[in-house]
Design a protein around this motif. Structure first.
Motif, PDB file in Angstrom:
ATOM      1  N   LYS A 267       0.845  -1.209   0.000  1.00 22.82           N
ATOM      2  CA  LYS A 267       0.000   0.000   0.000  1.00 22.82           C
ATOM      3  C   LYS A 267       0.875   1.252   0.000  1.00 22.82           C
ATOM      4  O   LYS A 267       0.563   2.229  -0.665  1.00 22.82           O
ATOM      5  CB  LYS A 267      -0.938   0.010   1.219  1.00 22.82           C
ATOM      6  CG  LYS A 267      -2.067  -0.978   1.054  1.00 22.82           C
ATOM      7  CD  LYS A 267      -3.220  -0.737   2.013  1.00 22.82           C
ATOM      8  CE  LYS A 267      -4.397  -1.621   1.570  1.00 22.82           C
ATOM      9  NZ  LYS A 267      -5.459  -1.697   2.546  1.00 22.82           N
TER      10      LYS A 267
ATOM     11  N   LYS B  31       4.578   5.366  -5.932  1.00 24.31           N
ATOM     12  CA  LYS B  31       4.520   5.424  -7.414  1.00 24.31           C
ATOM     13  C   LYS B  31       3.568   6.530  -7.874  1.00 24.31           C
ATOM     14  O   LYS B  31       3.827   7.213  -8.868  1.00 24.31           O
ATOM     15  CB  LYS B  31       4.117   4.063  -7.974  1.00 24.31           C
ATOM     16  CG  LYS B  31       5.178   2.998  -7.709  1.00 24.31           C
ATOM     17  CD  LYS B  31       5.052   1.822  -8.652  1.00 24.31           C
ATOM     18  CE  LYS B  31       6.220   0.870  -8.534  1.00 24.31           C
ATOM     19  NZ  LYS B  31       6.076  -0.118  -7.442  1.00 24.31           N
ATOM     20  N   VAL B  32       2.446   6.692  -7.191  1.00 29.76           N
ATOM     21  CA  VAL B  32       1.500   7.758  -7.562  1.00 29.76           C
ATOM     22  C   VAL B  32       2.195   9.120  -7.489  1.00 29.76           C
ATOM     23  O   VAL B  32       2.146   9.912  -8.447  1.00 29.76           O
ATOM     24  CB  VAL B  32       0.257   7.737  -6.640  1.00 29.76           C
ATOM     25  CG1 VAL B  32      -0.564   9.018  -6.788  1.00 29.76           C
ATOM     26  CG2 VAL B  32      -0.613   6.525  -6.945  1.00 29.76           C
ATOM     27  N   TRP B  33       2.876   9.407  -6.370  1.00 31.55           N
ATOM     28  CA  TRP B  33       3.481  10.732  -6.206  1.00 31.55           C
ATOM     29  C   TRP B  33       4.764  10.894  -7.022  1.00 31.55           C
ATOM     30  O   TRP B  33       5.150  12.014  -7.351  1.00 31.55           O
ATOM     31  CB  TRP B  33       3.642  11.069  -4.715  1.00 31.55           C
ATOM     32  CG  TRP B  33       2.291  11.376  -4.140  1.00 31.55           C
ATOM     33  CD1 TRP B  33       1.417  10.487  -3.550  1.00 31.55           C
ATOM     34  CD2 TRP B  33       1.592  12.628  -4.180  1.00 31.55           C
ATOM     35  NE1 TRP B  33       0.238  11.119  -3.225  1.00 31.55           N
ATOM     36  CE2 TRP B  33       0.309  12.420  -3.591  1.00 31.55           C
ATOM     37  CE3 TRP B  33       1.926  13.908  -4.649  1.00 31.55           C
ATOM     38  CZ2 TRP B  33      -0.625  13.457  -3.463  1.00 31.55           C
ATOM     39  CZ3 TRP B  33       0.986  14.933  -4.518  1.00 31.55           C
ATOM     40  CH2 TRP B  33      -0.268  14.704  -3.933  1.00 31.55           C
TER      41      TRP B  33
ATOM     42  N   VAL C  62       2.649   1.631  -3.565  1.00 30.95           N
ATOM     43  CA  VAL C  62       1.858   2.174  -4.666  1.00 30.95           C
ATOM     44  C   VAL C  62       1.662   3.681  -4.499  1.00 30.95           C
ATOM     45  O   VAL C  62       1.660   4.425  -5.495  1.00 30.95           O
ATOM     46  CB  VAL C  62       0.525   1.413  -4.859  1.00 30.95           C
ATOM     47  CG1 VAL C  62      -0.503   1.730  -3.782  1.00 30.95           C
ATOM     48  CG2 VAL C  62      -0.064   1.699  -6.213  1.00 30.95           C
ATOM     49  N   MET C  63       1.581   4.178  -3.267  1.00 36.54           N
ATOM     50  CA  MET C  63       1.464   5.628  -3.072  1.00 36.54           C
ATOM     51  C   MET C  63       2.755   6.336  -3.482  1.00 36.54           C
ATOM     52  O   MET C  63       2.721   7.446  -4.003  1.00 36.54           O
ATOM     53  CB  MET C  63       1.118   5.957  -1.606  1.00 36.54           C
ATOM     54  CG  MET C  63      -0.289   5.542  -1.196  1.00 36.54           C
ATOM     55  SD  MET C  63      -1.574   5.859  -2.443  1.00 36.54           S
ATOM     56  CE  MET C  63      -1.556   7.663  -2.521  1.00 36.54           C
TER      57      MET C  63
ATOM     58  N   SER D  76       6.691  13.699 -11.983  1.00 34.63           N
ATOM     59  CA  SER D  76       7.114  13.545 -13.375  1.00 34.63           C
ATOM     60  C   SER D  76       6.191  14.260 -14.353  1.00 34.63           C
ATOM     61  O   SER D  76       6.647  14.911 -15.294  1.00 34.63           O
ATOM     62  CB  SER D  76       7.159  12.039 -13.687  1.00 34.63           C
ATOM     63  OG  SER D  76       7.262  11.797 -15.053  1.00 34.63           O
ATOM     64  N   GLN D  77       4.874  14.147 -14.141  1.00 35.33           N
ATOM     65  CA  GLN D  77       3.898  14.597 -15.135  1.00 35.33           C
ATOM     66  C   GLN D  77       3.263  15.943 -14.831  1.00 35.33           C
ATOM     67  O   GLN D  77       2.748  16.598 -15.730  1.00 35.33           O
ATOM     68  CB  GLN D  77       2.785  13.550 -15.288  1.00 35.33           C
ATOM     69  CG  GLN D  77       3.281  12.224 -15.858  1.00 35.33           C
ATOM     70  CD  GLN D  77       3.825  12.387 -17.263  1.00 35.33           C
ATOM     71  OE1 GLN D  77       3.229  13.075 -18.096  1.00 35.33           O
ATOM     72  NE2 GLN D  77       4.972  11.788 -17.549  1.00 35.33           N
TER      73      GLN D  77
ATOM     74  N   GLU E 187       4.787   9.830 -10.103  1.00 33.78           N
ATOM     75  CA  GLU E 187       4.187  10.255 -11.366  1.00 33.78           C
ATOM     76  C   GLU E 187       3.715  11.707 -11.289  1.00 33.78           C
ATOM     77  O   GLU E 187       3.800  12.441 -12.269  1.00 33.78           O
ATOM     78  CB  GLU E 187       3.005   9.346 -11.756  1.00 33.78           C
ATOM     79  CG  GLU E 187       3.438   7.989 -12.281  1.00 33.78           C
ATOM     80  CD  GLU E 187       4.300   8.085 -13.534  1.00 33.78           C
ATOM     81  OE1 GLU E 187       4.051   8.944 -14.403  1.00 33.78           O
ATOM     82  OE2 GLU E 187       5.251   7.278 -13.643  1.00 33.78           O
ATOM     83  N   VAL E 188       3.228  12.127 -10.125  1.00 32.56           N
ATOM     84  CA  VAL E 188       2.844  13.532  -9.960  1.00 32.56           C
ATOM     85  C   VAL E 188       4.062  14.423 -10.227  1.00 32.56           C
ATOM     86  O   VAL E 188       3.976  15.412 -10.955  1.00 32.56           O
ATOM     87  CB  VAL E 188       2.276  13.809  -8.549  1.00 32.56           C
ATOM     88  CG1 VAL E 188       2.126  15.308  -8.304  1.00 32.56           C
ATOM     89  CG2 VAL E 188       0.933  13.105  -8.353  1.00 32.56           C
TER      90      VAL E 188
END
Lengths: 215, 217
Positions: free
Chosen positions: A92, A98-100, A95-96, A105-106, A102-103
Protein backbone atom coordinates in the motif's frame (compact mmCIF):
# COMPACT_ATOMS: atom_id res chain seq x y z
CA UNK A 1 33.04 -2.92 -9.99
CA UNK A 2 31.44 0.38 -9.06
CA UNK A 3 28.64 1.79 -11.17
CA UNK A 4 29.58 4.67 -13.46
CA UNK A 5 27.36 7.73 -13.62
CA UNK A 6 28.01 9.99 -16.60
CA UNK A 7 26.95 13.55 -15.83
CA UNK A 8 27.93 16.79 -14.15
CA UNK A 9 27.55 17.81 -10.49
CA UNK A 10 25.26 20.80 -11.11
CA UNK A 11 22.85 19.05 -13.49
CA UNK A 12 19.32 18.60 -12.15
CA UNK A 13 18.90 15.14 -13.63
CA UNK A 14 22.39 13.97 -12.62
CA UNK A 15 21.83 15.09 -9.03
CA UNK A 16 18.45 13.35 -8.95
CA UNK A 17 20.35 10.08 -9.51
CA UNK A 18 23.22 11.02 -7.18
CA UNK A 19 20.79 11.71 -4.32
CA UNK A 20 19.43 8.18 -4.76
CA UNK A 21 22.93 6.64 -4.92
CA UNK A 22 23.91 8.48 -1.72
CA UNK A 23 20.70 7.47 0.10
CA UNK A 24 21.53 3.86 -0.78
CA UNK A 25 25.22 4.16 0.13
CA UNK A 26 25.95 2.72 -3.32
CA UNK A 27 29.45 2.75 -4.78
CA UNK A 28 29.68 4.84 -7.90
CA UNK A 29 32.07 6.95 -9.94
CA UNK A 30 30.91 10.26 -11.41
CA UNK A 31 32.35 10.46 -14.93
CA UNK A 32 32.27 14.06 -16.16
CA UNK A 33 30.74 14.82 -19.56
CA UNK A 34 31.95 17.93 -21.37
CA UNK A 35 28.67 19.68 -22.14
CA UNK A 36 30.56 22.76 -23.36
CA UNK A 37 32.06 20.86 -26.29
CA UNK A 38 28.81 18.99 -26.94
CA UNK A 39 30.28 15.63 -25.92
CA UNK A 40 26.75 14.44 -25.06
CA UNK A 41 25.45 15.19 -28.55
CA UNK A 42 28.01 13.08 -30.44
CA UNK A 43 29.30 9.54 -30.67
CA UNK A 44 30.35 7.69 -28.61
CA UNK A 45 28.00 9.23 -26.01
CA UNK A 46 25.01 8.88 -28.34
CA UNK A 47 25.45 5.10 -28.26
CA UNK A 48 24.88 5.31 -24.50
CA UNK A 49 21.88 7.70 -24.76
CA UNK A 50 20.48 8.31 -28.25
CA UNK A 51 18.64 11.38 -26.88
CA UNK A 52 22.02 13.02 -26.18
CA UNK A 53 21.32 13.83 -22.53
CA UNK A 54 22.90 13.26 -19.16
CA UNK A 55 22.86 11.28 -16.95
CA UNK A 56 23.69 7.78 -18.11
CA UNK A 57 24.36 4.90 -15.72
CA UNK A 58 26.61 1.97 -16.59
CA UNK A 59 26.47 -1.09 -14.38
CA UNK A 60 28.55 -3.85 -15.92
CA UNK A 61 27.06 -4.45 -19.35
CA UNK A 62 23.83 -2.59 -18.55
CA UNK A 63 23.53 0.99 -19.84
CA UNK A 64 20.57 3.08 -18.70
CA UNK A 65 19.37 6.62 -19.34
CA UNK A 66 16.39 8.75 -18.13
CA UNK A 67 17.10 9.75 -14.51
CA UNK A 68 13.82 8.30 -13.14
CA UNK A 69 14.50 4.90 -14.75
CA UNK A 70 18.02 4.97 -13.28
CA UNK A 71 16.81 5.76 -9.74
CA UNK A 72 14.22 2.96 -10.01
CA UNK A 73 16.99 0.53 -11.02
CA UNK A 74 19.32 1.63 -8.20
CA UNK A 75 16.50 1.37 -5.65
CA UNK A 76 15.68 -2.15 -6.83
CA UNK A 77 19.33 -3.29 -7.00
CA UNK A 78 20.07 -1.87 -3.52
CA UNK A 79 16.68 -2.56 -1.98
CA UNK A 80 18.09 -4.23 1.12
CA UNK A 81 20.53 -1.42 1.95
CA UNK A 82 20.32 2.26 2.81
CA UNK A 83 17.08 4.23 2.94
CA UNK A 84 13.92 2.35 2.00
CA UNK A 85 12.94 4.61 -0.88
CA UNK A 86 10.34 2.42 -2.61
CA UNK A 87 8.70 0.80 0.49
CA UNK A 88 8.81 -2.52 -1.35
CA UNK A 89 7.78 -4.56 1.71
CA UNK A 90 4.50 -2.65 2.09
CA UNK A 91 2.40 -2.78 -1.09
CA UNK A 92 0.00 0.00 0.00
CA UNK A 93 2.90 2.36 0.75
CA UNK A 94 4.75 1.26 -2.40
CA UNK A 95 1.86 2.17 -4.67
CA UNK A 96 1.46 5.63 -3.07
CA UNK A 97 5.16 6.23 -3.73
CA UNK A 98 4.52 5.42 -7.41
CA UNK A 99 1.50 7.76 -7.56
CA UNK A 100 3.48 10.73 -6.21
CA UNK A 101 6.50 9.87 -8.38
CA UNK A 102 4.19 10.25 -11.37
CA UNK A 103 2.84 13.53 -9.96
CA UNK A 104 6.43 14.85 -9.88
CA UNK A 105 7.11 13.54 -13.38
CA UNK A 106 3.90 14.60 -15.13
CA UNK A 107 2.54 17.57 -13.18
CA UNK A 108 5.21 19.20 -10.98
CA UNK A 109 8.17 18.97 -13.37
CA UNK A 110 6.49 20.56 -16.43
CA UNK A 111 5.35 23.48 -14.25
CA UNK A 112 8.66 24.12 -12.45
CA UNK A 113 11.33 23.30 -15.02
CA UNK A 114 10.67 26.26 -17.36
CA UNK A 115 11.02 28.62 -14.35
CA UNK A 116 14.39 27.09 -13.44
CA UNK A 117 15.41 27.21 -17.11
CA UNK A 118 14.51 30.88 -17.45
CA UNK A 119 16.03 32.12 -14.18
CA UNK A 120 19.01 29.80 -13.65
CA UNK A 121 20.11 27.58 -16.53
CA UNK A 122 19.38 29.96 -19.41
CA UNK A 123 21.25 32.94 -17.89
CA UNK A 124 24.25 30.67 -17.21
CA UNK A 125 24.38 30.15 -20.97
CA UNK A 126 23.97 33.86 -21.69
CA UNK A 127 20.22 33.71 -22.43
CA UNK A 128 17.82 36.41 -21.30
CA UNK A 129 14.98 35.51 -18.92
CA UNK A 130 11.65 35.39 -20.81
CA UNK A 131 9.16 36.80 -18.31
CA UNK A 132 6.17 35.58 -20.36
CA UNK A 133 7.33 31.97 -19.98
CA UNK A 134 7.80 32.44 -16.23
CA UNK A 135 4.37 34.07 -15.83
CA UNK A 136 2.65 31.23 -17.74
CA UNK A 137 4.21 28.67 -15.41
CA UNK A 138 3.52 30.57 -12.20
CA UNK A 139 -0.23 30.07 -12.51
CA UNK A 140 0.12 26.32 -13.10
CA UNK A 141 2.75 25.93 -10.40
CA UNK A 142 0.63 27.82 -7.87
CA UNK A 143 -2.23 25.36 -8.36
CA UNK A 144 0.13 22.38 -8.04
CA UNK A 145 1.67 23.80 -4.87
CA UNK A 146 -1.81 24.34 -3.41
CA UNK A 147 -2.47 20.61 -3.79
CA UNK A 148 0.95 19.88 -2.24
CA UNK A 149 0.14 22.23 0.68
CA UNK A 150 -3.07 20.35 1.31
CA UNK A 151 -1.41 16.94 0.96
CA UNK A 152 1.50 17.85 3.24
CA UNK A 153 -0.89 19.13 5.89
CA UNK A 154 -2.22 15.55 6.11
CA UNK A 155 1.08 13.67 6.01
CA UNK A 156 4.71 14.53 6.58
CA UNK A 157 5.95 13.46 3.15
CA UNK A 158 4.21 13.11 -0.18
CA UNK A 159 3.53 9.36 -0.19
CA UNK A 160 2.82 9.14 3.55
CA UNK A 161 4.61 9.65 6.84
CA UNK A 162 7.88 8.35 5.39
CA UNK A 163 10.54 9.84 3.12
CA UNK A 164 10.50 8.14 -0.26
CA UNK A 165 11.62 8.34 -3.87
CA UNK A 166 8.60 10.57 -4.52
CA UNK A 167 10.14 13.31 -2.33
CA UNK A 168 13.70 12.67 -3.55
CA UNK A 169 12.80 13.24 -7.21
CA UNK A 170 11.84 16.83 -6.33
CA UNK A 171 15.20 17.77 -4.80
CA UNK A 172 17.13 19.20 -7.77
CA UNK A 173 14.48 21.46 -9.30
CA UNK A 174 13.27 22.58 -5.86
CA UNK A 175 16.85 23.52 -4.93
CA UNK A 176 17.29 25.76 -7.96
CA UNK A 177 13.74 27.12 -7.73
CA UNK A 178 14.43 28.33 -4.18
CA UNK A 179 17.27 30.51 -5.58
CA UNK A 180 14.85 32.34 -7.92
CA UNK A 181 12.59 35.34 -7.21
CA UNK A 182 9.65 32.87 -7.27
CA UNK A 183 10.79 31.13 -4.07
CA UNK A 184 8.09 33.03 -2.17
CA UNK A 185 5.57 30.62 -3.71
CA UNK A 186 7.07 27.93 -1.48
CA UNK A 187 7.79 30.18 1.51
CA UNK A 188 4.14 31.31 1.55
CA UNK A 189 2.94 27.71 1.92
CA UNK A 190 4.01 26.58 5.40
CA UNK A 191 3.64 22.82 4.94
CA UNK A 192 5.46 22.85 1.58
CA UNK A 193 8.22 24.98 3.15
CA UNK A 194 8.55 22.65 6.13
CA UNK A 195 8.74 19.67 3.77
CA UNK A 196 11.40 21.41 1.68
CA UNK A 197 13.46 22.27 4.76
CA UNK A 198 13.25 18.66 5.92
CA UNK A 199 14.18 16.94 2.65
CA UNK A 200 16.94 19.42 1.82
CA UNK A 201 18.59 18.83 5.17
CA UNK A 202 19.13 15.11 4.52
CA UNK A 203 22.84 14.14 4.51
CA UNK A 204 22.52 12.53 1.05
CA UNK A 205 21.47 15.90 -0.35
CA UNK A 206 24.00 17.91 1.64
CA UNK A 207 26.78 15.80 0.08
CA UNK A 208 26.00 17.23 -3.35
CA UNK A 209 24.45 20.61 -2.82
CA UNK A 210 27.75 22.51 -2.64
CA UNK A 211 28.36 21.74 -6.33
CA UNK A 212 24.79 22.59 -7.34
CA UNK A 213 25.32 26.03 -8.73
CA UNK A 214 25.44 27.47 -12.19
CA UNK A 215 27.85 30.18 -11.10
CA UNK B 1 -20.04 -5.13 -7.93
CA UNK B 2 -16.49 -5.31 -9.26
CA UNK B 3 -13.66 -4.46 -6.86
CA UNK B 4 -11.88 -2.68 -9.70
CA UNK B 5 -13.32 0.59 -10.95
CA UNK B 6 -11.89 2.88 -13.61
CA UNK B 7 -13.25 6.43 -13.48
CA UNK B 8 -12.76 8.50 -16.60
CA UNK B 9 -13.76 9.23 -20.15
CA UNK B 10 -13.25 6.94 -23.17
CA UNK B 11 -12.03 9.99 -25.12
CA UNK B 12 -9.26 10.73 -22.62
CA UNK B 13 -5.80 9.40 -23.56
CA UNK B 14 -4.93 8.85 -19.94
CA UNK B 15 -8.12 6.89 -19.28
CA UNK B 16 -7.57 4.77 -22.39
CA UNK B 17 -4.06 3.94 -21.16
CA UNK B 18 -5.54 2.39 -18.01
CA UNK B 19 -8.42 0.67 -19.82
CA UNK B 20 -6.01 -0.96 -22.27
CA UNK B 21 -4.06 -2.33 -19.31
CA UNK B 22 -7.17 -3.65 -17.56
CA UNK B 23 -8.22 -5.42 -20.77
CA UNK B 24 -4.70 -6.85 -21.36
CA UNK B 25 -4.93 -8.33 -17.88
CA UNK B 26 -8.50 -9.60 -18.50
CA UNK B 27 -9.66 -8.16 -15.20
CA UNK B 28 -13.28 -7.85 -14.09
CA UNK B 29 -13.96 -4.19 -13.67
CA UNK B 30 -16.54 -1.44 -13.79
CA UNK B 31 -16.07 1.64 -15.97
CA UNK B 32 -17.52 4.74 -14.31
CA UNK B 33 -18.07 7.57 -16.76
CA UNK B 34 -16.90 10.99 -15.54
CA UNK B 35 -18.79 13.77 -17.34
CA UNK B 36 -15.95 16.09 -18.22
CA UNK B 37 -18.24 18.34 -20.27
CA UNK B 38 -19.84 19.56 -17.02
CA UNK B 39 -16.50 19.66 -15.19
CA UNK B 40 -17.37 16.74 -12.95
CA UNK B 41 -13.63 16.05 -12.50
CA UNK B 42 -13.05 19.57 -11.14
CA UNK B 43 -15.82 19.40 -8.55
CA UNK B 44 -15.25 18.97 -4.83
CA UNK B 45 -16.48 15.37 -4.65
CA UNK B 46 -14.08 14.16 -7.35
CA UNK B 47 -11.18 16.23 -6.00
CA UNK B 48 -11.54 14.93 -2.47
CA UNK B 49 -12.45 11.33 -3.32
CA UNK B 50 -10.42 10.53 -6.41
CA UNK B 51 -7.78 13.00 -7.57
CA UNK B 52 -6.85 16.33 -5.96
CA UNK B 53 -5.43 17.47 -9.32
CA UNK B 54 -8.88 17.20 -10.92
CA UNK B 55 -7.83 14.85 -13.70
CA UNK B 56 -8.98 11.53 -15.09
CA UNK B 57 -8.52 8.66 -14.75
CA UNK B 58 -9.00 7.64 -11.16
CA UNK B 59 -8.85 4.01 -10.09
CA UNK B 60 -10.18 1.89 -7.26
CA UNK B 61 -9.26 -1.65 -6.27
CA UNK B 62 -11.24 -2.47 -3.15
CA UNK B 63 -10.38 0.30 -0.71
CA UNK B 64 -7.24 1.34 -2.62
CA UNK B 65 -7.69 4.61 -4.49
CA UNK B 66 -5.14 5.73 -7.08
CA UNK B 67 -4.59 8.41 -9.71
CA UNK B 68 -1.90 9.13 -12.39
CA UNK B 69 -2.42 6.72 -15.29
CA UNK B 70 1.19 5.46 -15.36
CA UNK B 71 1.14 4.68 -11.61
CA UNK B 72 -2.15 2.83 -12.11
CA UNK B 73 -0.85 0.76 -15.05
CA UNK B 74 2.29 -0.14 -13.08
CA UNK B 75 0.17 -1.16 -10.09
CA UNK B 76 -2.06 -3.37 -12.26
CA UNK B 77 0.94 -4.94 -14.03
CA UNK B 78 2.60 -5.84 -10.70
CA UNK B 79 -0.45 -6.73 -8.61
CA UNK B 80 -1.92 -8.94 -11.33
CA UNK B 81 1.38 -10.25 -12.70
CA UNK B 82 -0.04 -13.76 -12.98
CA UNK B 83 -3.07 -12.74 -15.07
CA UNK B 84 -3.44 -12.01 -18.78
CA UNK B 85 -0.53 -10.50 -20.71
CA UNK B 86 2.81 -10.05 -18.99
CA UNK B 87 3.30 -6.28 -19.14
CA UNK B 88 6.52 -6.02 -17.14
CA UNK B 89 9.61 -8.20 -16.84
CA UNK B 90 10.45 -10.02 -13.60
CA UNK B 91 14.16 -10.03 -14.55
CA UNK B 92 15.60 -6.83 -13.08
CA UNK B 93 17.90 -5.99 -16.01
CA UNK B 94 15.15 -6.49 -18.60
CA UNK B 95 12.82 -4.43 -16.41
CA UNK B 96 15.45 -1.68 -16.15
CA UNK B 97 15.55 -1.39 -19.97
CA UNK B 98 11.75 -1.39 -20.09
CA UNK B 99 11.69 1.36 -17.44
CA UNK B 100 14.03 3.45 -19.60
CA UNK B 101 11.58 3.29 -22.52
CA UNK B 102 8.61 3.93 -20.23
CA UNK B 103 10.38 7.11 -19.14
CA UNK B 104 11.13 7.96 -22.79
CA UNK B 105 7.39 7.78 -23.46
CA UNK B 106 6.61 9.96 -20.45
CA UNK B 107 9.42 12.51 -20.85
CA UNK B 108 10.39 12.68 -24.54
CA UNK B 109 7.39 11.51 -26.55
CA UNK B 110 4.27 12.42 -24.56
CA UNK B 111 4.94 16.14 -24.08
CA UNK B 112 5.20 16.65 -27.85
CA UNK B 113 2.54 14.14 -28.92
CA UNK B 114 -0.01 15.51 -26.46
CA UNK B 115 0.48 19.08 -27.76
CA UNK B 116 -0.08 17.89 -31.34
CA UNK B 117 -3.10 15.79 -30.33
CA UNK B 118 -4.57 18.80 -28.51
CA UNK B 119 -4.16 21.10 -31.53
CA UNK B 120 -5.11 18.65 -34.28
CA UNK B 121 -7.76 16.50 -32.59
CA UNK B 122 -9.20 17.76 -29.31
CA UNK B 123 -9.51 21.48 -30.18
CA UNK B 124 -11.49 20.84 -33.37
CA UNK B 125 -13.50 17.95 -31.90
CA UNK B 126 -14.41 19.33 -28.51
CA UNK B 127 -14.13 23.09 -28.91
CA UNK B 128 -14.82 23.54 -32.63
CA UNK B 129 -11.58 25.53 -32.86
CA UNK B 130 -8.85 25.17 -35.46
CA UNK B 131 -5.27 24.20 -34.68
CA UNK B 132 -2.65 26.81 -33.81
CA UNK B 133 -0.34 26.45 -36.84
CA UNK B 134 2.69 27.78 -34.99
CA UNK B 135 2.40 25.11 -32.28
CA UNK B 136 1.97 22.38 -34.91
CA UNK B 137 4.95 23.65 -36.95
CA UNK B 138 7.10 23.81 -33.83
CA UNK B 139 6.25 20.32 -32.59
CA UNK B 140 6.13 18.22 -35.76
CA UNK B 141 9.92 18.41 -36.29
CA UNK B 142 10.48 17.67 -32.59
CA UNK B 143 8.32 14.54 -32.90
CA UNK B 144 10.20 13.58 -36.07
CA UNK B 145 13.52 13.64 -34.17
CA UNK B 146 12.09 11.45 -31.40
CA UNK B 147 10.68 9.03 -33.98
CA UNK B 148 14.11 8.78 -35.65
CA UNK B 149 15.40 7.41 -32.34
CA UNK B 150 12.42 5.05 -32.10
CA UNK B 151 13.12 3.86 -35.69
CA UNK B 152 16.68 3.04 -34.71
CA UNK B 153 15.58 1.29 -31.50
CA UNK B 154 12.86 -0.74 -33.24
CA UNK B 155 15.33 -1.83 -35.92
CA UNK B 156 17.18 -3.66 -33.10
CA UNK B 157 14.29 -4.72 -30.91
CA UNK B 158 10.80 -5.92 -31.77
CA UNK B 159 9.23 -3.86 -29.00
CA UNK B 160 10.63 -0.87 -27.14
CA UNK B 161 11.55 -2.76 -23.98
CA UNK B 162 12.81 -5.89 -25.71
CA UNK B 163 11.29 -8.98 -27.34
CA UNK B 164 7.92 -8.70 -25.63
CA UNK B 165 5.07 -6.21 -25.62
CA UNK B 166 5.14 -4.32 -22.32
CA UNK B 167 3.83 -1.15 -20.71
CA UNK B 168 6.63 0.69 -22.58
CA UNK B 169 4.69 0.06 -25.82
CA UNK B 170 1.17 0.17 -24.36
CA UNK B 171 1.61 3.66 -22.89
CA UNK B 172 1.93 5.07 -26.42
CA UNK B 173 -1.34 3.67 -27.74
CA UNK B 174 -3.78 6.48 -26.94
CA UNK B 175 -1.86 9.42 -28.43
CA UNK B 176 -0.72 7.26 -31.38
CA UNK B 177 -4.35 6.47 -32.08
CA UNK B 178 -5.32 10.13 -32.19
CA UNK B 179 -2.29 11.31 -34.16
CA UNK B 180 -2.84 8.59 -36.76
CA UNK B 181 -5.99 10.40 -37.83
CA UNK B 182 -4.09 13.65 -38.54
CA UNK B 183 -1.39 15.07 -40.83
CA UNK B 184 1.16 13.68 -38.34
CA UNK B 185 0.49 10.17 -39.71
CA UNK B 186 3.11 10.78 -42.41
CA UNK B 187 5.82 10.91 -39.75
CA UNK B 188 4.96 7.35 -38.71
CA UNK B 189 4.38 5.98 -42.24
CA UNK B 190 7.78 7.15 -43.44
CA UNK B 191 9.61 5.11 -40.78
CA UNK B 192 9.20 1.39 -41.57
CA UNK B 193 10.07 -0.07 -38.16
CA UNK B 194 7.93 2.49 -36.33
CA UNK B 195 5.13 1.84 -38.79
CA UNK B 196 5.31 -1.95 -38.31
CA UNK B 197 5.41 -1.53 -34.53
CA UNK B 198 2.32 0.70 -34.58
CA UNK B 199 0.44 -1.75 -36.85
CA UNK B 200 1.28 -4.54 -34.40
CA UNK B 201 0.36 -2.84 -31.14
CA UNK B 202 -2.78 -1.10 -32.40
CA UNK B 203 -4.19 -4.44 -33.59
CA UNK B 204 -4.11 -5.95 -30.10
CA UNK B 205 -7.59 -7.13 -29.01
CA UNK B 206 -7.28 -5.44 -25.60
CA UNK B 207 -6.66 -2.07 -27.27
CA UNK B 208 -9.61 -2.55 -29.61
CA UNK B 209 -11.86 -3.34 -26.62
CA UNK B 210 -10.74 -0.12 -24.91
CA UNK B 211 -11.44 1.90 -28.06
CA UNK B 212 -14.87 0.28 -28.47
CA UNK B 213 -16.00 2.16 -25.36
CA UNK B 214 -15.85 5.37 -27.43
CA UNK B 215 -18.81 4.24 -29.52
CA UNK B 216 -20.76 2.98 -26.52
CA UNK B 217 -20.65 6.01 -24.18
Amino acid sequence: MAMKLYGVPMSTCTTRVMACLHEKGADFELVPVNLGTGEHKQPPFLSKNPFGQIPVLEDGDLTLFESRAITAYVAEKCKETGTDLMRHKNPKEAVMVKVWMEVESQTFNPAISPVVMEYVIGPSMGKKTEQAVVDACMGKLGKVLDVYESRLSMCKYLAGDFYSMADLHHLPFMHYFMTTPCASMVKDRPHVMAWWQDISSRPAFKKMVGAMTFG
Amino acid sequence: MAAIKVHGSPLSTNTLRVLATVYEKELDHEFVLVDMSIGEHKKEHFLSTHNPFGQVPAFEDGDLKLFESRAITRYIACEYADKGTQLIYQDSKKMAITSVWMEVEGQQYEQIAAKLAWELVYKPLLLGMSADKAIVEENEPKLAKVLDIYESRLAQSKYLGGDCFTLADLHHLPTLHYLFGTQVKKLFDSRPHVSAWIADITARPAWLKALALQSQE
